[in-house]
Motif scaffolding. Structure first.
Motif, PDB file in Angstrom:
ATOM      1  N   TYR A  80      22.938  -6.064  19.025  1.00  0.00           N
ATOM      2  CA  TYR A  80      23.342  -5.674  17.672  1.00  0.00           C
ATOM      3  C   TYR A  80      22.208  -5.691  16.658  1.00  0.00           C
ATOM      4  O   TYR A  80      22.388  -5.234  15.533  1.00  0.00           O
ATOM      5  CB  TYR A  80      24.484  -6.578  17.193  1.00  0.00           C
ATOM      6  CG  TYR A  80      25.692  -6.470  18.088  1.00  0.00           C
ATOM      7  CD1 TYR A  80      26.534  -5.366  18.021  1.00  0.00           C
ATOM      8  CD2 TYR A  80      25.971  -7.455  19.027  1.00  0.00           C
ATOM      9  CE1 TYR A  80      27.632  -5.249  18.859  1.00  0.00           C
ATOM     10  CE2 TYR A  80      27.074  -7.352  19.871  1.00  0.00           C
ATOM     11  CZ  TYR A  80      27.896  -6.255  19.779  1.00  0.00           C
ATOM     12  OH  TYR A  80      28.981  -6.139  20.608  1.00  0.00           O
ATOM     13  N   SER A  84      22.177  -7.768  12.002  1.00  0.00           N
ATOM     14  CA  SER A  84      23.546  -8.209  12.275  1.00  0.00           C
ATOM     15  C   SER A  84      23.581  -9.687  12.616  1.00  0.00           C
ATOM     16  O   SER A  84      24.495 -10.411  12.210  1.00  0.00           O
ATOM     17  CB  SER A  84      24.164  -7.396  13.420  1.00  0.00           C
ATOM     18  OG  SER A  84      24.363  -6.074  13.014  1.00  0.00           O
ATOM     19  N   GLU A  87      23.505 -11.741   9.542  1.00  0.00           N
ATOM     20  CA  GLU A  87      24.784 -11.771   8.834  1.00  0.00           C
ATOM     21  C   GLU A  87      25.702 -12.863   9.364  1.00  0.00           C
ATOM     22  O   GLU A  87      26.379 -13.530   8.586  1.00  0.00           O
ATOM     23  CB  GLU A  87      25.486 -10.415   8.936  1.00  0.00           C
ATOM     24  CG  GLU A  87      24.844  -9.335   8.124  1.00  0.00           C
ATOM     25  CD  GLU A  87      25.543  -8.000   8.283  1.00  0.00           C
ATOM     26  OE1 GLU A  87      26.744  -7.989   8.643  1.00  0.00           O
ATOM     27  OE2 GLU A  87      24.890  -6.972   8.051  1.00  0.00           O
TER      28      GLU A  87
END
Length: 97
Positions: A80, A84, A87
Motif C-alpha cells: 500500500y 498509507s 496514516e
C-alpha cells in the motif's frame, strides 16, 4: 534507532504491532521477516492479529510477535505504500481500518 526515527517522523505508534513491526521490517540484520513468518505459519505458530492489538502484543512469544509484526509492516508498506502506512501508524482506532 528505528523507534527514535519513526517517533520523530511519524509520531507515536498507535499499536505495538506497528511500532515493533516497522522496526523489524527496517532491520538490516539480514533476517527476512516474511520468510520467518512463513516458517511460523507452516508450524502453525502465528498469532491472530486481533490477539496482538493493544497491550496483548506484549503477552505474545517474542520469537513469534516480532517477525510476525515485521512481516505485516513490510507487507503494508510494500502493498500500500509508505503514505498509507503513515496514516495507520498513528491511527487511534486501528481496528476500524
Amino acid at each position: 534507532m528505528t523507534h527514535v526515527l519513526t517517533y520523530q517522523t511519524l509520531g507515536d505508534a498507535s499499536e505495538a504491532l506497528l511500532g515493533e513491526g516497522i522496526a523489524v521490517c527496517l532491520d538490516h540484520s539480514g533476517n527476512d521477516p516474511h520468510a520467518t513468518a512463513a516458517e511460523l505459519l507452516q508450524d502453525d505458530r502465528l498469532v491472530p492479529l486481533s490477539e496482538m492489538l493493544g497491550d496483548a502484543w506484549f503477552d505474545q512469544d517474542a520469537e513469534v510477535a516480532y517477525p510476525e509484526s515485521g512481516s505485516l509492516a513490510c507487507y503494508l508498506v510494500e502493498e500500500y505504500g509508505v503514505e498509507s502506512f503513515k496514516e495507520i501508524y498513528t491511527e487511534s482506532d486501528f481496528e476500524a481500518r
